[in-house]
Each structure stands twice: as structure tokens, then as C-alpha cells.
Motif scaffolding. Structure first.
Motif, PDB file in Angstrom:
ATOM      1  N   UNK A 345       0.837  -1.199   0.000  1.00 19.15           N
ATOM      2  CA  UNK A 345       0.000   0.000   0.000  1.00 19.15           C
ATOM      3  C   UNK A 345       0.873   1.251   0.000  1.00 19.15           C
ATOM      4  N   UNK A 346       0.543   2.169  -0.887  1.00 19.13           N
ATOM      5  CA  UNK A 346       1.230   3.462  -0.962  1.00 19.13           C
ATOM      6  C   UNK A 346       0.177   4.555  -1.032  1.00 19.13           C
ATOM      7  N   UNK A 347       0.336   5.540  -0.185  1.00 20.96           N
ATOM      8  CA  UNK A 347      -0.625   6.643  -0.146  1.00 20.96           C
ATOM      9  C   UNK A 347      -0.593   7.404  -1.475  1.00 20.96           C
ATOM     10  N   UNK A 348      -1.761   7.844  -1.988  1.00 24.17           N
ATOM     11  CA  UNK A 348      -1.789   8.532  -3.294  1.00 24.17           C
ATOM     12  C   UNK A 348      -0.989   9.837  -3.276  1.00 24.17           C
ATOM     13  N   UNK A 349      -0.407  10.130  -4.414  1.00 24.49           N
ATOM     14  CA  UNK A 349       0.404  11.343  -4.528  1.00 24.49           C
ATOM     15  C   UNK A 349      -0.448  12.607  -4.589  1.00 24.49           C
ATOM     16  N   UNK A 350      -1.681  12.470  -5.070  1.00 21.40           N
ATOM     17  CA  UNK A 350      -2.552  13.629  -5.201  1.00 21.40           C
ATOM     18  C   UNK A 350      -2.922  14.202  -3.837  1.00 21.40           C
ATOM     19  N   UNK A 351      -3.074  15.518  -3.776  1.00 21.39           N
ATOM     20  CA  UNK A 351      -3.473  16.195  -2.546  1.00 21.39           C
ATOM     21  C   UNK A 351      -4.988  16.320  -2.416  1.00 21.39           C
ATOM     22  N   UNK A 352      -5.730  15.727  -3.334  1.00 20.89           N
ATOM     23  CA  UNK A 352      -7.187  15.851  -3.328  1.00 20.89           C
ATOM     24  C   UNK A 352      -7.872  14.728  -2.555  1.00 20.89           C
ATOM     25  N   UNK A 353      -7.112  14.049  -1.727  1.00 22.99           N
ATOM     26  CA  UNK A 353      -7.665  13.029  -0.843  1.00 22.99           C
ATOM     27  C   UNK A 353      -7.407  13.442   0.595  1.00 22.99           C
ATOM     28  N   UNK A 354      -8.395  13.208   1.460  1.00 21.00           N
ATOM     29  CA  UNK A 354      -8.226  13.503   2.876  1.00 21.00           C
ATOM     30  C   UNK A 354      -7.612  12.281   3.563  1.00 21.00           C
ATOM     31  N   UNK A 355      -6.541  12.503   4.319  1.00 19.55           N
ATOM     32  CA  UNK A 355      -5.820  11.392   4.944  1.00 19.55           C
ATOM     33  C   UNK A 355      -6.703  10.602   5.900  1.00 19.55           C
ATOM     34  N   UNK A 356      -7.607  11.287   6.594  1.00 20.76           N
ATOM     35  CA  UNK A 356      -8.469  10.587   7.549  1.00 20.76           C
ATOM     36  C   UNK A 356      -9.544   9.770   6.829  1.00 20.76           C
ATOM     37  N   UNK A 357     -10.006  10.218   5.662  1.00 20.29           N
ATOM     38  CA  UNK A 357     -10.946   9.411   4.874  1.00 20.29           C
ATOM     39  C   UNK A 357     -10.279   8.118   4.419  1.00 20.29           C
ATOM     40  N   UNK A 358      -9.056   8.233   3.885  1.00 22.75           N
ATOM     41  CA  UNK A 358      -8.312   7.041   3.476  1.00 22.75           C
ATOM     42  C   UNK A 358      -8.045   6.158   4.693  1.00 22.75           C
ATOM     43  N   UNK A 359      -7.729   6.799   5.828  1.00 24.63           N
ATOM     44  CA  UNK A 359      -7.455   6.039   7.047  1.00 24.63           C
ATOM     45  C   UNK A 359      -8.647   5.237   7.517  1.00 24.63           C
ATOM     46  N   UNK A 360      -9.849   5.815   7.447  1.00 26.17           N
ATOM     47  CA  UNK A 360     -11.068   5.098   7.859  1.00 26.17           C
ATOM     48  C   UNK A 360     -11.295   3.886   6.965  1.00 26.17           C
ATOM     49  N   UNK A 361     -11.089   4.059   5.660  1.00 28.44           N
ATOM     50  CA  UNK A 361     -11.276   2.942   4.722  1.00 28.44           C
ATOM     51  C   UNK A 361     -10.291   1.819   5.026  1.00 28.44           C
ATOM     52  N   UNK A 362      -9.002   2.157   5.138  1.00 27.02           N
ATOM     53  CA  UNK A 362      -7.974   1.145   5.393  1.00 27.02           C
ATOM     54  C   UNK A 362      -8.201   0.478   6.747  1.00 27.02           C
ATOM     55  N   UNK A 363      -8.539   1.275   7.748  1.00 27.50           N
ATOM     56  CA  UNK A 363      -8.752   0.737   9.093  1.00 27.50           C
ATOM     57  C   UNK A 363      -9.890  -0.277   9.120  1.00 27.50           C
ATOM     58  N   UNK A 364     -11.017   0.046   8.482  1.00 26.86           N
ATOM     59  CA  UNK A 364     -12.168  -0.870   8.473  1.00 26.86           C
ATOM     60  C   UNK A 364     -11.873  -2.136   7.683  1.00 26.86           C
ATOM     61  N   UNK A 365     -11.239  -1.991   6.540  1.00 23.54           N
ATOM     62  CA  UNK A 365     -10.941  -3.168   5.717  1.00 23.54           C
ATOM     63  C   UNK A 365      -9.995  -4.115   6.435  1.00 23.54           C
ATOM     64  N   UNK A 366      -8.940  -3.582   7.051  1.00 21.99           N
ATOM     65  CA  UNK A 366      -7.981  -4.433   7.745  1.00 21.99           C
ATOM     66  C   UNK A 366      -8.591  -5.040   9.009  1.00 21.99           C
ATOM     67  N   UNK A 367      -9.438  -4.278   9.695  1.00 22.00           N
ATOM     68  CA  UNK A 367     -10.093  -4.809  10.892  1.00 22.00           C
ATOM     69  C   UNK A 367     -11.016  -5.967  10.537  1.00 22.00           C
ATOM     70  N   UNK A 368     -11.773  -5.837   9.448  1.00 25.34           N
ATOM     71  CA  UNK A 368     -12.648  -6.924   9.007  1.00 25.34           C
ATOM     72  C   UNK A 368     -11.831  -8.151   8.606  1.00 25.34           C
ATOM     73  N   UNK A 369     -10.680  -7.920   7.939  1.00 31.56           N
ATOM     74  CA  UNK A 369      -9.813  -9.034   7.538  1.00 31.56           C
ATOM     75  C   UNK A 369      -9.248  -9.743   8.764  1.00 31.56           C
ATOM     76  N   UNK A 370      -8.855  -8.982   9.789  1.00 33.89           N
ATOM     77  CA  UNK A 370      -8.359  -9.587  11.027  1.00 33.89           C
ATOM     78  C   UNK A 370      -9.436 -10.435  11.699  1.00 33.89           C
ATOM     79  N   UNK A 371     -10.680  -9.936  11.721  1.00 39.32           N
ATOM     80  CA  UNK A 371     -11.781 -10.682  12.333  1.00 39.32           C
ATOM     81  C   UNK A 371     -12.046 -11.972  11.571  1.00 39.32           C
ATOM     82  N   UNK A 372     -12.014 -11.906  10.237  1.00 43.85           N
ATOM     83  CA  UNK A 372     -12.261 -13.099   9.415  1.00 43.85           C
ATOM     84  C   UNK A 372     -11.168 -14.136   9.636  1.00 43.85           C
ATOM     85  N   UNK A 373      -9.912 -13.714   9.671  1.00 38.06           N
ATOM     86  CA  UNK A 373      -8.805 -14.647   9.889  1.00 38.06           C
ATOM     87  C   UNK A 373      -8.845 -15.198  11.312  1.00 38.06           C
TER      88      UNK A 373
END
Length: 470
Positions: A345-373
Motif C-alpha cells: 500500500x502506498x498513499x496517493x500522490x494527489x493532494x485531493x484526498x483527505x488522509x483521515x478518509x483514506x485512514x477510515x477505509x484502510x482501518x475498516x478493511x484491515x479490521x474486518x480481515x483480522x476478524x475473518x482470519x
């Protein structure tokens, strides 16, 4: 047509009507019964249970004439008692059963005026018992057909409205929702008892004394039906606002947790800066140990310095402090559970993304993956996160294995949580809300969530699009 033929014809039509209404009841319940796949033997048995609950009781009613209200009550009680087997909550089964019979009663009341009007014109002026019975049979068949068509249309609209928003029913909400349909059932049964009054051999219809009732009765039925729809819609709006509030609360909690973790990381970086300032002292100490010939002490001292430096170092670098914290925290959690963790995973180079929005997405996806495993009892457990940027689009993908089966919600295209669920399938866990939050964040960037299940691997791809600068 003889009187015996008319009775046989009438019983045959009523028998067909029982089967058709049993099919309608089954179709009404079917979308809310928890199951594996459409056409699975277990699901077919559940549908046959609903069908048999209605048809057996009403055929028995035809044989012994135990009354419409008793038959109706028996079916509702039987469906409520078998709700757990059907994969539904008892409150949900009770509500749906009452709504079904209320609409059936209202449709019957609505066509009562038609029955009075057509009955008079088809039978009036006819001579001979056979012709009268023939026309009466024709009128009976047309009225029953009209009632069935009207009932099907009304049920379709209610079923369509119920599917727009999943509802969680508790006792207080159930009483609120049942108020109108229960009143409607009682109103229809009382009105049918006074529409035709029998005095000895004389039968008096209320329509004949008060012709205005021909128009008022269908309007009253329509108003009761409208009341049911309005009650359902208003309740769903309240539930929608409540779910939106819950999602917002969870999102704010996640942002707050990330911010607290970022504060801890800032403290770590302060520690690194302090260590750099203290490096001269460390070098002086090492030089002193070297000059004294204490090579063992010097080695231990350097090892302790390495351990101190490792505590301030991220093993995975994503290009952004927020996602650095989240990915590394989830990596450590995975390693503690013996789960292989790989990140591209590499954070996008564009400045038109909010870091906390990306963080919420990554956090939820990884948390769900941890629960499934974490739920897997055997097999290789792994989590893989990657990202790629294509012009104005940024894609985030997380893959992980799972055990069991995944049931997709037809309305949201998201998996239904396997944790304890509330009535009508409402997801009461953070796991269910998590993927909803991911989709919500993606929609901020005119994106979408794509979920794929291949064998025992679960894959989620989130597509984001650069937001325009204001």
C-alpha cells in the motif's frame, strides 16, 4: 346450474383461492427468511412450512367452519412460533403476518361494494333458479378474482416499501407498527357483520338502506391501507436517521482513535529527536567502554540502543503518517495472532484526498480481515493490502481467507454480518457498520466498493476518484 353444482363450484373457487393466498404469504415471507441460496433444500422446506401453515388451517376451516378470525389468529400464532426455524425474529413474523391479513381484509372490504353492485345487476330480472345460480356463480368468480388482483397489488407495494430499509423491531416499535393494521382487521370484521342483517328469513343489506356506503366503504379501506404505508414509511425514516447517527458516531470514534494514535506517534518522533541530541552522550559512553576494554558491556549498550531505535521505527512505510500508523498497528495485531501480513500500500500522490478518509477505509478493511482470519480454525491465514493509482483514480484492495459462507444483502450489495443480528437482519455489530462506512467514504469521492468471493478468499476493492478543488 343446480344448487349442488353451485355449492361445488363455490367450494372449488374457495379452495383455489386458499392455495393462491398461501403462495402470496410464502412470497411475502421469503425475502426475510435467513438461508443459504435460493433453491437450497433447507430454504424450500422453510417456504413449504409457510405455505402449509396457511393452507392446512384454511382448508380445515372450510371443513369445520371455525371462523375467519380464528383461522387468521391460528396462522399468525403458528408463523410466530416457527419464526426461529424460518430464520426470523418472532416480532418480525408477527408484524408481517398481521399486515398480510389486514391487507387481505381491506381488499375484501374494498370489493364488497362492487359485489353488491354487480350482484344486483347480474341476478336482477333473471327467471329460473338455474339462471340465477349461474349468474351468482359468475359474479362470485369475478369478485374473487378482482379481490385477488387488488390484494396482490397492495401487497406488492407494501413488500416493496419494506425492502427499502431494514427494520429492527422491539416491543415498543412493534406495538407502534401493529396499531393501524390490528385496528383495520377489527374494523373490517365489525363492518362485515353489520353490512348484512338477518331477521328470520328476511335479509337486509346496509347498502340498500344507505347507498352512500357503496362509496364510503372502499374509501375507508383505502385510508386504513394508507395509514399502514405511512406508519411503515415514517418508522423507516426514523430508523434511517438512527442508523445514520450510528454510522456518524462510529466514524467520529475512528477519527478520534486515529488522532490519539497520531499524538502517540508524535511523542515517539519527539523521542527520536531527543535521542539524536543525546547521541553525543551515547558515543562518549561507548568510547569509555571501548577504552576500558569492556567489549561485552559495549555490545549490550549498543543492543539496547538498537531496541530503543526500533521502537520508533515503522516497518511499513506508506508515504503518509495516518496510514503509516494504521497499517503498522494492524500488522502488529496480525503477527500476534500468527497471521501473515503483507503490504504493498502506498498513499496517493494527489493532494485531493483527505488522509483521515483514506485512514477510515484502510482501518475498516484491515479490521474486518483480522476478524475473518481470527475465526479460522485451520488453513493458511494471511492479509494482503495493496493500492494502485491510475490517473485520477485510486484503488485500495484487501484480500484475506475465510471460513463458512457469506450471504450478500440484495439491497446494499454488502455481506450480511455473521455476528448476532437484530430483527429484519439489521446489523447490530461494528463489523456490519464497518463496510457501510467504507462505502460511505467511497461515495464522497464518487467511488464504489467491489466485493468478490473466490473459493475461500474474500477480496474488497475500493475505487476512489479525485475530488475537485473548490
Amino acid at each position: 346450474m343446480s344448487e349442488a353444482s353451485f355449492t361445488l363450484f363455490q367450494n372449488t373457487v374457495v379452495g383455489i383461492e386458499v392455495i393462491l393466498y398461501a403462495c402470496c404469504l410464502t412470497a411475502f415471507f421469503c425475502p426475510y427468511m435467513a438461508g443459504r441460496k435460493r433453491g437450497h433444500p433447507a430454504d424450500i422446506i422453510k417456504m413449504l412450512t409457510v405455505f402449509a401453515s396457511y393452507s392446512i388451517i384454511y382448508f380445515f376451516n372450510m371443513a369445520v367452519s371455525m371462523g375467519a378470525l380464528v383461522s387468521m389468529f391460528s396462522v399468525i400464532v403458528l408463523l410466530t412460533l416457527t419464526a426461529k426455524y424460518l430464520g426470523m425474529e418472532r416480532e418480525s413474523a408477527l408484524f408481517m403476518g398481521v399486515v398480510f391479513f389486514c391487507i387481505r381484509n381491506l381488499s375484501s372490504l374494498a370489493v364488497a361494494s362492487v359485489n353488491f353492485y354487480t350482484g344486483r345487476h347480474l341476478v336482477k330480472g333473471e327467471e329460473g333458479v338455474e339462471r340465477v345460480l349461474r349468474n351468482a356463480a359468475l359474479n362470485f368468480c369475478l369478485v374473487e378474482l378482482l379481490q385477488l388482483v387488488l390484494f396482490s397489488a397492495l401487497m406488492y407495494m407494501v413488500a416493496r416499501q419494506l425492502r427499502k430499509c431494514r427494520m429492527g423491531l422491539h416491543i415498543r416499535e412493534l406495538c407502534y407498527l401493529l396499531l393501524t393494521p390490528v385496528t383495520g382487521i377489527l374494523f373490517v370484521n365489525i363492518l362485515f357483520r353489520i353490512l348484512i342483517v338477518t331477521a328470520g328469513e328476511l335479509s337486509i343489506q346496509l347498502y340498500e338502506q344507505y347507498p352512500v356506503l357503496i362509496g364510503i366503504v372502499p374509501v375507508a379501506a383505502a385510508l386504513f391501507y394508507a395509514g399502514i404505508l405511512v406508519t411503515i414509511i415514517s418508522y423507516q425514516k426514523m430508523m434511517g436517521l438512527q442508523e445514520e447517527k450510528e454510522r456518524y458516531f462510529v466514524e467520529q470514534q475512528q477519527v478520534h482513535a486515529i488522532q490519539e494514535r497520531m499524538a502517540e506517534v508524535d511523542q515517539f518522533y519527539d523521542g527520536i529527536r531527543r535521542m539524536k541530541h543525546e547521541m553525543k552522550n551515547h558515543l562518549t559512553n561507548i568510547k569509555g567502554l571501548l577504552e576500558s576494554g569492556d567489549y561485552g558491556g559495549m555490545g549490550q549498550y549498543i543492543s539496547r540502543m538498537d531496541e530503543s531505535m526500533d521502537a520508533f521505527e515503522f516497518s511499513i512505510k506508506t508515504g503518509n503518517a495516518v496510514t503509516d500508523v494504521i497499517v503498522n498497528d494492524r500488522q502488529k495485531a496480525a503477527e500476534k495472532q500468527g497471521i501473515r501480513f503483507r503490504s504493498e500500500f502506498t498513499y496517493p500522490e494527489s493532494e485531493r484526498y483527505d488522509a483521515y478518509d483514506i485512514g477510515i477505509i484502510v482501518n475498516n478493511l484491515l479490521q474486518n480481515a483480522l476478524e475473518a482470519c481470527g475465526k479460522m480454525r485451520q488453513g493458511g491465514r494471511y492479509i494482503f493490502i495493496s493500492s494502485r493509482q491510475r490517473r485520477k483514480f485510486f484503488l485500495i484492495e484487501v484480500r484475506n481467507p475465510f471460513e463458512g459462507e457469506i450471504i450478500m444483502d440484495a439491497d446494499t450489495n454488502l455481506p450480511i454480518s455473521t455476528k448476532e443480528e437484530e430483527p429484519f437482519g439489521r446489523q447490530g455489530s461494528m463489523h456490519g457498520i464497518g463496510l457501510s462506512n467504507v462505502k460511505r467514504e467511497a461515495e464522497k469521492y464518487m467511488g464504489d466498493v467491489d466485493i468478490r468471493v473466490k473459493k475461500n478468499e474474500f477480496s474488497v476493492t475500493v475505487m476512489l476518484q479525485e475530488r475537485r478543488q473548490v
